[in-house]
Design a protein around this motif. Structure first.
Motif, mmCIF file in Angstrom:
data_model
loop_
_atom_site.group_PDB
_atom_site.id
_atom_site.type_symbol
_atom_site.label_atom_id
_atom_site.label_comp_id
_atom_site.label_asym_id
_atom_site.label_seq_id
_atom_site.Cartn_x
_atom_site.Cartn_y
_atom_site.Cartn_z
ATOM 1 N N LEU A 39 0.800 -1.226 0.000
ATOM 2 C CA LEU A 39 0.000 0.000 0.000
ATOM 3 C C LEU A 39 0.831 1.274 0.000
ATOM 4 N N PRO B 2 -9.376 3.362 3.559
ATOM 5 C CA PRO B 2 -9.640 2.657 2.295
ATOM 6 C C PRO B 2 -10.141 3.581 1.190
ATOM 7 N N LYS C 22 -13.336 -4.647 -4.151
ATOM 8 C CA LYS C 22 -12.073 -3.986 -3.849
ATOM 9 C C LYS C 22 -12.173 -3.150 -2.580
ATOM 10 N N LEU D 143 -9.796 -3.585 0.681
ATOM 11 C CA LEU D 143 -9.019 -2.455 1.185
ATOM 12 C C LEU D 143 -9.358 -2.143 2.638
ATOM 13 N N LEU E 78 0.000 -2.368 -5.148
ATOM 14 C CA LEU E 78 -1.405 -2.746 -5.083
ATOM 15 C C LEU E 78 -2.015 -2.912 -6.467
ATOM 16 N N VAL F 2 -7.169 5.400 -0.218
ATOM 17 C CA VAL F 2 -6.342 4.472 -0.995
ATOM 18 C C VAL F 2 -6.950 4.251 -2.377
ATOM 19 N N GLU F 3 -8.276 4.069 -2.405
ATOM 20 C CA GLU F 3 -8.946 3.860 -3.690
ATOM 21 C C GLU F 3 -8.887 5.117 -4.545
#
Length: 324
Positions: free
Chosen positions: A94, A220, A247, A251, A236, A223-224
C-alpha cells in the motif's frame, strides 16, 4: 521513604549535637566580617557526611534503575526485531505516503508512562506538533490520539487541549503483545474518523540513538482515490482481485490489519527507545553522583584536617602558656 528517614535523622542529630565550645568562643570574639570569611573553614563535618551518605544512596538507586532498564530492554528488543517483518509487506503493498493531502488527519503520539528516560517524550511531542502544523489548513482538521502519560501531560498544557480526541495510558503495565495492541487499534478506529492516521514514535537504533519516525496509514477511501488518480501506492495495482469480495471490502480489511501491525511495531520500537534512553540517563546520573561524591570527600578531608590542625595548635599554645 528512606530519603525522608535520612532527612529526619539528620535534623535530629543536628539538634542533639552541641557545638564546639572553642568555635563558640572564637565566633564571639570575631567581628561579623571575619565570621563571614571564616565560614567556609568552619563547615560542619557532620553535614558533609550526611550529604555524602545521601549521594551514595542516590547513586545506588540510579545504578539499580540502569540494571532494570537493561533487563527490560533485552526482553522487548527481540519482539521489536520480529515485529518489523509484519508491517514491511503492507508498506510494499500500500505504500507510505506522508505527503498525501486529506481533510481529516489523526496524529497518534506514542510516549512512555514514566519519566527519567531522556528526551524521547519531548521529541515525540515536538514531532507530533510539527506534523499537525504541516497538515493544518482552512479545509482540513487535525486531531490527536495520545498513547502514554508523558505526551498527555505535555500536549494538554498548550493550545492542543481542544484537539485531543482520545487518551490511553499504562500501555506497558503488562507485557506487550499483538492481541493487546490489536484491541487498542480497534478502539481507536471506532473512536475517531480519519482519512489518514499518522503514527509518531521513536524508532530504536541502539542504546544511545533513536530516530523520530512518522508512519502514515490511509483510509480505504483515500487508498482507492489515490489508486484511481494514478498515485504511488506500492504494488497494489499489480494485483487482480478475484472472488466475491469487492475492492472496497479488501481495502477495508487490509487497512485495519495494516494499522494493527504498524501500531504494534511502533509501540515496541518506542518501548525499546525508552529503555535504552533510561539506561543512558541513569548511567550519566551515576557518573555525576560519583563526581559529586569525590568533591564532597575532598571537602570533608580538608575540613577534618583543618579542625585537627586547629586543635593541635590550641593544645600546643595552652601547654606553652602553662610552662611560661
Amino acid at each position: 521513604m528512606a530519603m525522608a528517614a535520612l532527612r529526619r535523622e539528620s535534623r535530629r542529630l543536628t539538634s542533639i549535637v552541641s557545638p564546639n565550645p572553642i568555635n563558640v568562643l572564637r565566633s564571639s570574639l570575631l567581628s561579623s566580617e571575619e565570621q563571614t570569611s571564616a565560614g567556609v573553614r568552619c563547615i560542619s563535618t557532620q553535614i558533609v557526611r550526611n550529604r555524602m551518605k545521601s549521594i551514595k544512596n542516590i547513586q545506588k538507586i540510579t545504578k539499580a534503575m540502569k540494571m532494570v532498564a537493561a533487563s527490560k530492554l533485552r526482553q522487548v528488543q527481540t519482539k521489536t526485531e520480529n515485529s518489523r517483518g509484519l508491517w514491511q509487506p503492507f508498506t510494499a503493498l500500500l505504500g507510505d505516503t506522508p505527503s498525501v493531502s486529506v481533510k481529516k488527519n489523526v496524529v497518534i503520539a506514542i510516549s512512555s508512562d514514566k519519566g527519567l528516560c531522556g528526551g524521547i517524550n519531548t521529541t515525540s511531542v515536538k514531532v507530533s506538533r510539527g506534523v499537525k502544523k504541516l497538515n493544518d489548513d482552512p479545509e482540513s482538521e487535525t486531531k490527536f490520539v495520545i498513547l502514554g502519560e508523558k505526551a498527555k501531560v505535555q500536549l494538554i498544557r498548550g493550545d492542543s487541549r481542544k484537539d485531543i480526541e482520545l487518551c490511553m495510558t499504562e500501555l506497558q503495565k503488562n507485557p506487550l503483545n499483538f492481541t493487546q495492541v490489536s484491541a487498542l487499534a480497534d478502539d481507536i478506529l471506532k473512536s475517531v474518523q480519519f482519512d489518514a492516521l499518522r503514527i509518531v514514535f521513536n524508532k530504536f537504533g541502539s542504546v544511545v540513538s533513536f530516530v523520530p519516525t512518522v508512519a502514515t496509514i490511509l483510509s480505504p477511501e483515500i487508498v482507492e482515490r489515490e489508486s484511481e488518480a494514478g498515485g504511488t501506492l506500492g504494488e497494489l495495482d499489480s494485483y487482480e482481485i478475484e472472488g466475491g469480495e469487492t475492492k472496497s471490502e479488501i481495502l477495508q480489511n487490509l487497512a485495519e490489519f495494516q494499522f494493527s501491525c504498524v501500531l504494534y511495531n511502533a509501540v515496541l520500537e518506542n518501548a525499546c527507545s525508552e529503555q535504552g534512553a533510561r539506561m543512558s540517563a541513569m548511567d550519566s546520573s551515576s557518573r555525576n553522583a560519583g563526581e559529586v561524591l569525590d568533591r564532597l570527600t575532598l571537602t570533608y578531608n580538608r575540613t577534618r584536617q583543618a579542625s585537627i590542625t586547629t586543635e593541635l595548635i590550641e593544645i600546643i599554645s595552652g601547654a606553652s602558656a602553662l610552662e611560661g
